[in-house]
Design an enzyme around this catalytic site. Structure first.
Site, mmCIF file in Angstrom:
data_model
loop_
_atom_site.group_PDB
_atom_site.id
_atom_site.type_symbol
_atom_site.label_atom_id
_atom_site.label_comp_id
_atom_site.label_asym_id
_atom_site.label_seq_id
_atom_site.Cartn_x
_atom_site.Cartn_y
_atom_site.Cartn_z
ATOM 1 N N ASN A 17 3.209 -3.190 -2.393
ATOM 2 C CA ASN A 17 2.461 -3.959 -3.387
ATOM 3 C C ASN A 17 3.428 -4.438 -4.463
ATOM 4 O O ASN A 17 4.070 -3.621 -5.134
ATOM 5 C CB ASN A 17 1.364 -3.082 -3.993
ATOM 6 N N HIS A 53 -2.641 -7.894 -5.375
ATOM 7 C CA HIS A 53 -4.001 -7.764 -5.916
ATOM 8 C C HIS A 53 -4.129 -8.770 -7.061
ATOM 9 O O HIS A 53 -3.950 -8.428 -8.226
ATOM 10 C CB HIS A 53 -4.235 -6.338 -6.414
ATOM 11 N N ARG A 55 -5.798 -10.764 -9.853
ATOM 12 C CA ARG A 55 -7.000 -10.590 -10.670
ATOM 13 C C ARG A 55 -7.332 -11.906 -11.365
ATOM 14 O O ARG A 55 -6.458 -12.757 -11.560
ATOM 15 C CB ARG A 55 -6.794 -9.469 -11.682
ATOM 16 N N HIS A 60 -0.863 -10.234 -13.602
ATOM 17 C CA HIS A 60 0.385 -10.022 -12.849
ATOM 18 C C HIS A 60 0.500 -11.107 -11.773
ATOM 19 O O HIS A 60 1.115 -12.137 -12.032
ATOM 20 C CB HIS A 60 0.494 -8.604 -12.280
ATOM 21 N N GLU A 84 -5.730 -7.681 -1.847
ATOM 22 C CA GLU A 84 -6.788 -6.830 -2.383
ATOM 23 C C GLU A 84 -7.526 -7.557 -3.498
ATOM 24 O O GLU A 84 -6.961 -8.419 -4.165
ATOM 25 C CB GLU A 84 -6.194 -5.544 -2.977
ATOM 26 N N THR A 119 -7.077 -0.514 -13.808
ATOM 27 C CA THR A 119 -6.611 -0.388 -12.434
ATOM 28 C C THR A 119 -7.792 0.088 -11.592
ATOM 29 O O THR A 119 -8.793 0.566 -12.128
ATOM 30 C CB THR A 119 -5.424 0.592 -12.318
ATOM 31 N N HIS A 211 -2.959 4.396 -3.596
ATOM 32 C CA HIS A 211 -3.112 4.607 -5.036
ATOM 33 C C HIS A 211 -2.401 5.889 -5.439
ATOM 34 O O HIS A 211 -2.843 6.989 -5.120
ATOM 35 C CB HIS A 211 -4.571 4.639 -5.498
ATOM 36 N N ASP A 212 -1.286 5.718 -6.130
ATOM 37 C CA ASP A 212 -0.471 6.808 -6.669
ATOM 38 C C ASP A 212 0.199 7.666 -5.610
ATOM 39 O O ASP A 212 0.649 8.779 -5.900
ATOM 40 C CB ASP A 212 -1.281 7.687 -7.631
ATOM 41 N N GLY A 234 2.555 0.570 -4.538
ATOM 42 C CA GLY A 234 3.097 -0.389 -5.483
ATOM 43 C C GLY A 234 3.788 0.239 -6.667
ATOM 44 O O GLY A 234 5.010 0.201 -6.779
ATOM 45 N N HIS A 235 3.024 0.836 -7.569
ATOM 46 C CA HIS A 235 3.574 1.286 -8.850
ATOM 47 C C HIS A 235 4.759 2.222 -8.662
ATOM 48 O O HIS A 235 5.835 1.996 -9.230
ATOM 49 C CB HIS A 235 2.482 1.969 -9.676
#
Length: 262
Positions: A17, A53, A55, A60, A84, A119, A211-212, A234-235
């Site tokens: 991501n 993703h 938005r 971003h 997403e 998020t 996620h995480d 991603g993060h």
């Protein structure tokens, strides 16, 4: 130039991501760092796909990024482009344009986030969301696009996700990551995710996760949760890349995935 996926790719696909690359770029007006360059470097290092993703507020990923990345993905047969987002915001309009232009789009992951949500933090609920999800899932599948629903690890919800036409679910893994440091809580979470994955597969769904997830917790997750087709990261991955570089970071995550099979 065409880039085929090598035969030694891990069983579980790694989709990178690149939202956070866009977030950094958007802090100035210089166009750096380049989102497409980041994606290309990750693909060159062995990533199996790219996730974004976008938005509605373009905090971003911006609209042009979607099309720039789709054009990039034409040079990478065998790799996947996953978008997403909330299908009741801007997601389907963007997807429709990609399909009309003949650009790659392999998977749409429907996420029930609010317009101004910090998020993603929860999955769809059934039967509450079934009626409105059915038509948008059907539309995406009519375009020939795989549909994944972002879901909490609730085994009882999986058959309902399949009933609205989804091909896969993406298990929301933040609760597992949050309990990583506590062995008792971590094992309890892993049992939840294992049961959810088994229920999803029994219902005819593929299983993604995200996620995480990070270099510390990924291998243990994949060892405990059977049949995960794809992880979207991603993060943590982009944060690691700030220190290690894109290529070394992607290779590290591939190593974590491969270690789960040992």
């Amino acid at each position: 130039m065409s880039h085929a996926l090598t035969s030694d790719a891990p069983r579980t696909s790694l989709s990178v991501n690149v939202n956070k690359v866009a977030l950094l770029r958007n802090s100035r007006h210089l166009g750096i760092p380049s989102v497409t360059r980041a994606a290309a470097l990750c693909l060159q290092a062995g990533a199996d796909g790219i996730t974004i993703h976008p938005r509605p507020d373009e905090r971003h990923i911006r609209r042009h990024d979607v099309f720039d990345l789709a054009r990039l993905m034409r040079d990478w047969p065998g790799r996947e482009f996953n978008i997403e987002g909330n299908p009741f915001h801007n997601l389907l309009d963007v997807a429709r344009e990609l399909v009309q232009q003949g650009l790659p789009l392999h998977q749409l992951t429907f996420v029930p986030d609010a317009v101004n949500q910090f998020t993603s933090d929860h999955g769809w609920s059934f039967p509450e969301d079934a009626q409105r999800l059915g038509p948008v899932v059907a539309q995406a599948r009519a375009w020939g696009v795989r549909v994944s629903l972002f879901m909490d690890p609730e085994p009882g919800q999986m058959a309902a996700a399949r009933a609205v036409g989804a091909d896969r679910v993406e298990l929301y893994t933040e609760p597992y990551a949050a309990d990583w440091a506590n062995p008792v809580a971590r094992d309890r979470q892993l049992r939840r995710y294992r049961e959810a994955a088994i229920a999803a597969q029994a219902a005819g769904l593929g299983v993604n996760a995200g996620h995480d997830l990070n270099r510390d917790n990924l291998t243990a997750f994949l060892r405990s949760v059977p049949g995960v087709a794809e992880v979207s990261i991603g993060h943590a991955l982009i944060a690691d890349a700030l220190e290690l570089g894109y290529a070394a970071t992607v290779q590290e995550y591939r190593r974590c995935i491969a270690a789960a099979a040992d």
